[in-house]
Design a protein around this motif. Sequence first.
Motif, short mmCIF file in Angstrom:
data_model
loop_
_atom_site.label_atom_id
_atom_site.label_comp_id
_atom_site.label_asym_id
_atom_site.label_seq_id
_atom_site.Cartn_x
_atom_site.Cartn_y
_atom_site.Cartn_z
N ASP A 96 -5.71 -2.91 -4.68
CA ASP A 96 -5.28 -4.05 -3.83
C ASP A 96 -6.26 -5.19 -3.89
O ASP A 96 -7.40 -5.10 -3.97
CB ASP A 96 -5.09 -3.61 -2.37
N SER A 140 0.80 5.36 1.71
CA SER A 140 0.09 6.27 2.62
C SER A 140 0.11 7.70 2.08
O SER A 140 0.90 8.04 1.21
CB SER A 140 0.75 6.23 4.00
N GLN A 141 -0.74 8.51 2.68
CA GLN A 141 -0.76 9.92 2.31
C GLN A 141 0.58 10.57 2.67
O GLN A 141 1.06 11.43 1.93
CB GLN A 141 -1.92 10.64 3.00
N SER A 173 0.84 -1.19 0.00
CA SER A 173 0.00 0.00 0.00
C SER A 173 0.88 1.24 0.00
O SER A 173 2.10 1.15 0.02
CB SER A 173 -0.90 -0.02 1.23
N ARG A 230 -5.56 2.08 -3.13
CA ARG A 230 -6.27 1.11 -2.27
C ARG A 230 -7.23 0.27 -3.10
O ARG A 230 -7.39 -0.92 -2.84
CB ARG A 230 -7.02 1.82 -1.16
N SER A 231 -7.86 0.87 -4.09
CA SER A 231 -8.84 0.14 -4.92
C SER A 231 -8.16 -0.92 -5.79
O SER A 231 -8.82 -1.83 -6.28
CB SER A 231 -9.62 1.10 -5.80
N ALA A 287 3.98 0.85 -4.08
CA ALA A 287 2.78 0.09 -3.74
C ALA A 287 2.74 -1.28 -4.43
O ALA A 287 1.88 -2.10 -4.11
CB ALA A 287 1.53 0.89 -4.09
N GLU A 345 -4.41 8.01 -2.89
CA GLU A 345 -4.41 6.93 -1.91
C GLU A 345 -5.63 6.02 -2.10
O GLU A 345 -5.51 4.80 -2.07
CB GLU A 345 -4.38 7.48 -0.49
N ALA A 346 -6.79 6.61 -2.31
CA ALA A 346 -8.02 5.83 -2.52
C ALA A 346 -7.90 4.99 -3.79
O ALA A 346 -8.30 3.82 -3.80
CB ALA A 346 -9.23 6.75 -2.58
N TYR A 347 -7.37 5.57 -4.84
CA TYR A 347 -7.19 4.83 -6.10
C TYR A 347 -6.27 3.62 -5.89
O TYR A 347 -6.59 2.51 -6.29
CB TYR A 347 -6.64 5.75 -7.19
#
Length: 78
Positions: free
Chosen positions: A78, A4-5, A2, A75-76, A50, A71-73
């Motif tokens: 994973d 992080s911000q 992942s 995460r999507s 990532a 970050e949201a992108y």
Amino acid sequence: MSISQDDLANFIRTDLGIEDPIDAETELFSGGLLDSVSMVSLITFIEEKAGVTVQPSDVTLENFDTIASIEAYVRSLD
């Protein structure tokens, strides 16, 4: 993996040389802080850090204009 911000903010400040204050919602591209050359470096960093592959069709302002949206992108994926 992942990302992080904080990872993203540190990369933008350090590697891309952005001295302006940035937070999770700062508009990076539509606000003029980053350009297309910066985008290539940012995508390379994201892919390496990532362990993901960013598809060209996913490179949109919706996915990449803020640290929070990046970050949201990621995460999507994973």
